[in-house]
Design an enzyme around this catalytic site. Structure first.
Site, short mmCIF file in Angstrom:
data_model
loop_
_atom_site.label_atom_id
_atom_site.label_comp_id
_atom_site.label_asym_id
_atom_site.label_seq_id
_atom_site.Cartn_x
_atom_site.Cartn_y
_atom_site.Cartn_z
N TRP A 28 15.02 38.73 -19.34
CA TRP A 28 15.99 37.55 -18.69
C TRP A 28 16.95 37.02 -19.57
O TRP A 28 16.63 36.64 -20.55
CB TRP A 28 15.07 36.82 -17.77
CG TRP A 28 16.17 35.74 -16.95
CD1 TRP A 28 16.88 36.34 -15.84
CD2 TRP A 28 16.40 34.63 -17.47
NE1 TRP A 28 17.58 35.15 -15.56
CE2 TRP A 28 17.45 34.28 -16.39
CE3 TRP A 28 16.20 33.62 -18.28
CZ2 TRP A 28 17.98 32.99 -16.48
CZ3 TRP A 28 16.74 32.43 -18.57
CH2 TRP A 28 17.69 32.01 -17.25
N ASP A 43 26.88 32.28 -2.84
CA ASP A 43 25.44 32.96 -3.42
C ASP A 43 24.22 32.31 -2.56
O ASP A 43 24.22 31.99 -1.42
CB ASP A 43 25.19 32.35 -5.04
CG ASP A 43 24.51 33.33 -5.96
OD1 ASP A 43 23.45 33.41 -5.68
OD2 ASP A 43 25.08 34.42 -6.27
N ASP A 44 22.96 32.15 -3.22
CA ASP A 44 21.79 31.97 -2.85
C ASP A 44 21.87 30.42 -1.90
O ASP A 44 22.36 29.60 -2.19
CB ASP A 44 20.66 31.84 -3.73
CG ASP A 44 19.39 31.86 -3.24
OD1 ASP A 44 19.08 31.85 -2.18
OD2 ASP A 44 18.34 32.06 -4.28
N ARG A 57 8.58 33.22 -8.71
CA ARG A 57 9.62 32.74 -8.13
C ARG A 57 9.30 32.21 -6.46
O ARG A 57 9.98 32.24 -5.67
CB ARG A 57 10.85 33.39 -8.25
CG ARG A 57 11.81 32.40 -8.45
CD ARG A 57 13.37 33.24 -7.91
NE ARG A 57 14.60 32.45 -8.38
CZ ARG A 57 15.87 32.40 -7.81
NH1 ARG A 57 15.98 33.34 -6.89
NH2 ARG A 57 16.65 31.62 -8.23
N TRP A 63 23.72 41.89 -4.00
CA TRP A 63 22.30 42.40 -3.42
C TRP A 63 21.45 42.09 -4.53
O TRP A 63 21.60 42.71 -5.66
CB TRP A 63 22.31 43.70 -3.10
CG TRP A 63 21.04 44.28 -2.92
CD1 TRP A 63 19.74 44.01 -3.39
CD2 TRP A 63 20.91 45.55 -1.86
NE1 TRP A 63 18.92 44.97 -2.99
CE2 TRP A 63 19.53 45.90 -1.89
CE3 TRP A 63 21.65 46.53 -1.11
CZ2 TRP A 63 18.86 47.00 -1.17
CZ3 TRP A 63 21.35 47.13 -0.33
CH2 TRP A 63 19.78 47.66 -0.47
N ASP A 64 20.66 41.02 -4.31
CA ASP A 64 19.74 40.65 -5.70
C ASP A 64 18.31 40.92 -5.67
O ASP A 64 17.82 41.77 -4.64
CB ASP A 64 19.89 38.75 -5.68
CG ASP A 64 19.54 38.42 -7.15
OD1 ASP A 64 19.16 39.28 -7.84
OD2 ASP A 64 19.92 37.32 -7.34
N MET A 65 17.58 41.00 -6.60
CA MET A 65 16.31 41.19 -6.58
C MET A 65 15.42 40.58 -7.73
O MET A 65 15.58 41.02 -8.93
CB MET A 65 16.04 42.72 -6.98
CG MET A 65 14.80 43.61 -6.50
SD MET A 65 13.46 43.16 -7.74
CE MET A 65 12.15 44.11 -7.17
N ASP A 92 22.38 36.85 -16.36
CA ASP A 92 22.41 35.37 -15.93
C ASP A 92 23.01 34.69 -17.06
O ASP A 92 23.15 33.27 -16.73
CB ASP A 92 21.17 34.89 -15.28
CG ASP A 92 20.87 35.13 -13.78
OD1 ASP A 92 21.72 35.80 -13.33
OD2 ASP A 92 19.87 35.07 -13.31
C1 GLA Z 1 19.40 35.68 -9.62
C2 GLA Z 1 20.60 35.76 -9.82
C3 GLA Z 1 21.79 34.70 -10.01
C4 GLA Z 1 21.61 33.84 -8.62
C5 GLA Z 1 20.32 33.55 -8.26
C6 GLA Z 1 20.23 32.92 -7.07
O1 GLA Z 1 19.17 34.56 -10.75
O2 GLA Z 1 20.69 36.64 -10.95
O3 GLA Z 1 23.01 35.09 -10.34
O4 GLA Z 1 22.28 34.94 -7.67
O5 GLA Z 1 19.33 34.69 -8.51
O6 GLA Z 1 18.89 32.65 -6.58
#
Ligand code: GLA
Length: 746
Positions: free
Chosen positions: A192, A359-360, A436, A470-472, A541
């Site tokens: 990461w 974002d989130d 998480r 679209w995150d994972m 990130d």
């Molecule tokens: C991940 C993504 C980030 C952000 C966070 C939100 O870590 O890589 O860019 O979107 O999730 O929880």
């Protein structure tokens, strides 16, 4: 014709102007690998590439026999390309040549991402059918050669035409025997926030490679490998590379044997895979791309960039310039109200942004990362006019609106979990590992994909969303599907990946105008498989510009700049604490899909003007950055200087960036050899100088400092001199960058 078959030698020759790939049917009906590399004459036969006759093994025959798709248990003794288990428990099959066909064009594979063609004239395909008469196992090898790219694609289909069940225990997409082992192998590894670290070592005897068991391709290693001759540089020398178009557990490795033959393999990781083929069932492997270059690592990258940008990326956004976005994550994290978002958006309009991405934190009851994944409806406490109202207000300001989702996940604290606890991956009588604070949805189940398609479609249409991130965010533990019988649990991971692809395909078809950006805690699923659906991806990130130079460089060996999300963030940087000037941060992010993630209402005044200039600059040169030819330039080997360039296909313009990490006085001048110009033309070289840097004489309207004219030959053969012009402001401080604009003179 790019694929020939010579009956006397039984050789297939796949070729184009720059590349030859030759295989043959041996006397015993297995397929031999004879040659790949510099083009050989297509109208001649090459009988001495192969052992004159190979009808079976003796103890030392391995020293000369190389295979295309070797099987297990028959005397080859190297890693097999596939393995099966028959109903009597045996694992030996004898797949022998039955027939072949050659046709213009290239077929798509159901359910999997592949490179494609737009007209049959672009490529030719060879299919070779191998049959094991005893079991009825049919193996079809697919090879495609494109006329315009120095590469081939390979994939394999297994069909059970027998009477009994066959279990496929391993099924590589590509197996390739190279005749010598004098290569350095480069893998891209990390974790990461430090994805795509180049990891290079000379090949040595034994097996070496990288793999994933994470459930996604992962940040620990990319499903790709490069092999370069020890003397090959960025500019010259031989190299080849392979990239697997797959987003799940994979293996890519090389086995060097005691005859110095290298067997390279790429495919689904057999450690976490097997697949049952009942009568008449078939199985398709993912596609692998094998590229080759004699013009160094840049030459190899150009092969992959061109192919991926034009024939893997797809949809309406493939050729479009990508919008400059402001993402809310590092600027607000979970801490936002509608008012705050609107203030950020207003400032974004002033600065010249085109897209605002929330974002989130916008859905269910999400206030932090402990709840609500799966509940894809707006948090009305936080956003009183919902996503629909917020999006309308943002669009009214002149910005497009985009949204973050993490569809493959479920929080224990969510409505979805309360209703469908069995949708979360896990073994019923064992505790699930929470990472998480979340579990993973079983994407192999059709009803889960249906639910996600419906709920995400509702959000997209209710707010006229233009962009989806679209995150994972977690890897997969306790792999088990409640929908699979015990003897098919080993299919879990691949079915998961197919489910992700299915959801992507449905959403893309339903919303062809939406720009999708993939993400997995940064770059943990940044691979050729996902690129077949989402034309851009969040690379890491880590937004620290110094780190980004490394990460973007690593990714650039295979992936084109127009798929790499690259954002400027605030200082001190949130991942490293480093302070870098705004221009340095922007100059690093220009080499990608340029964007920002910070709170623009908190910008220092002096940065505001520079950001406006950077946005104007990027808009002007966006096509060049996103669709030009990207090259990594050789700089002095002190690791203190990095240089990159993008040049236009028509050789008329280019941008060269030079980054200096640590300041040091009285630097030696040096030359950077450039690429992509016409040797006979003259070019005007100028430095881009946004207004804030005082003390320079420049054309204020154009923000340029004229550095004079140079011949294309001089720029490429002698190089661009980086001296006190570049260091014009003698005390620049650490993290200094310059951008040279180079344009053909009329
Ligand atoms: C991940 C993504 C980030 C952000 C966070 C939100 O870590 O890589 O860019 O979107 O999730 O929880």
């Amino acid at each position: 014709m790019p694929i020939g078959f010579d009956r006397s030698t039984r050789q297939f020759h796949l070729y184009n102007d720059d590349f030859s790939y030759i295989i043959a049917v041996y006397d015993n009906g297995s397929i031999g690998q004879l040659y790949f590399g510099e083009p050989l004459a297509p109208d001649k036969t090459h009988p001495f590439l192969a052992p004159l006759s190979f009808a079976g093994f003796s103890n030392n025959i391995r020293s000369i026999v190389r295979f295309e798709y070797p099987s297990y248990g028959q005397g080859d003794f190297r890693l097999p390309a596939f393995k099966v288990r028959l109903s009597d428990g045996s694992g030996v099959v004898e797949p022998r040549f039955e027939k072949y066909c050659i046709y213009p064009g290239k077929k798509a594979v159901p359910c999997l991402p592949t490179t494609y063609i737009e007209s049959d004239a672009e490529a030719e395909t060879l299919e070779i059918l191998l049959l094991d008469k005893e079991s009825g196992l049919r193996i079809i090898l697919f090879y495609t050669i494109f006329s315009a790219y120095t590469c081939i694609t390979r994939r394999v289909r297994f069909e059970n035409a027998g009477k009994e069940r066959i279990i496929l225990e391993s099924a590589m997409s590509l197996s390739l025997d190279a005749p010598d082992s004098v290569w350095n192998m480069i893998a891209f590894t990390g974790s990461w926030a430090r994805e795509f670290t180049m990891n290079e070592a000379p090949l040595r005897i034994g097996v070496q490679g990288v793999h994933s068991t994470l459930g996604v391709s992962g940040s620990t290693a990319n499903p790709s490998l490069i092999f370069r001759r020890p003397e090959t540089t960025e500019r010259i020398g031989e190299a080849f590379g392979l990239c697997l178009l797959y987003s799940g557990n994979f293996t890519v490795c090389a086995e060097v044997d005691c005859w110095d033959i290298v067997r390279i393999r790429a495919g689904i990781n057999p450690e976490t895979f097997s697949w049952t083929l009942e009568r008449e069932d078939s199985f398709d492997t993912p596609e692998a791309v094998l590229g080759w270059s004699k013009s160094g690592l840049n030459g190899l990258s150009h092969v992959f960039h061109n192919l991926f940008r034009t024939r893997l990326e797809c949809g309406a956004w493939r050729d479009r310039e990508r919008p400059i976005l402001l993402n809310s994550w590092e600027g607000a994290y979970f801490d936002f109200t509608e008012e705050k978002l609107l203030a950020m958006a207003k400032k974004a309009v002033d600065l010249g942004f085109e897209l605002f991405v929330l974002d989130d934190g916008w859905f269910g009851k999400r206030e932090d990362d402990t709840t609500s994944l799966g509940d894809w409806f707006p948090n009305m406490d936080k956003l009183p006019s919902g996503i629909t109202g917020l999006a309308e207000k943002i669009r009214a300001m002149g910005l497009k609106f985009g949204l973050w989702i993490e569809p493959e996940m479920i929080s224990e604290k969510s409505r979805l979990f309360a209703t469908h606890p069995d949708w979360a991956v896990g073994i019923p009588y064992r505790a699930r590992t929470e990472i998480r604070h979340q579990f993973v949805l079983d994407m192999g189940r059709a009803e889960i994909v249906d639910y996600l398609f419906e709920s995400i479609s509702t959000v997209i249409s209710s707010a006229k969303i233009s962009y989806i991130k679209w995150d994972m965010n977690r890897f997969i533990t306790e792999p088990f599907s409640m929908a699979l019988p015990p003897d098919r649990q080993t299919e879990f991971f691949h079915r998961y990946c197919l489910g992700v692809y299915r959801l992507y395909r449905r959403l893309i078809q339903a919303f062809p105008e939406v720009l999708f950006e993939s993400c997995a805690s940064g770059g943990a699923r940044f691979d050729g498989g996902i690129l077949g659906f989402a034309p851009q991806g969040w690379l890491s990130d880590d937004t620290d510009a110094v780190q980004r130079l490394e990460i973007q460089k690593g990714a650039s060996y295979f992936y084109p700049l127009n798929c790499m999300g690259a954002h400027v963030s605030a200082i001190p940087n949130h991942q490293t604490g480093r302070l870098t000037p705004i221009l340095f941060r922007a100059a690093a992010a220009f080499f990608g899909v340029f964007g920002f993630e910070l709170d623009p209402t908190k910008l220092p005044e002096e940065e505001t003007e520079t950001i406006k200039e950077c946005i104007i600059f990027y808009k002007r040169y966006r096509r060049l950055f996103q669709q030009g030819i990207f090259s990594r330039l050789d700089t002095p080997t002190d690791r203190n200087t990095v240089a990159w360039m993008v040049s236009s296909e028509d050789k008329k313009s280019a941008i060269v960036a030079v980054y200096k990490l640590n300041a040091s006085p009285n630097q030696k001048p040096f030359r950077v050899k450039l690429a992509g110009f016409d040797r006979t033309k003259v070019y005007c070289v100028s430095l881009w100088e946004p207004s804030y840097r005082a003390g320079l004489i420049f054309d204020a309207a154009d923000k340029r400092l004229n550095c004079g004219s140079r011949g294309g030959d001089e720029l490429m053969s002698c190089g661009l001199l980086i001296d006190n012009t570049f260091l014009a402001v003698s005390i620049t401080g650490d993290f200094y960058s310059e951008l040279f604009l180079i344009e053909e003179e009329a």
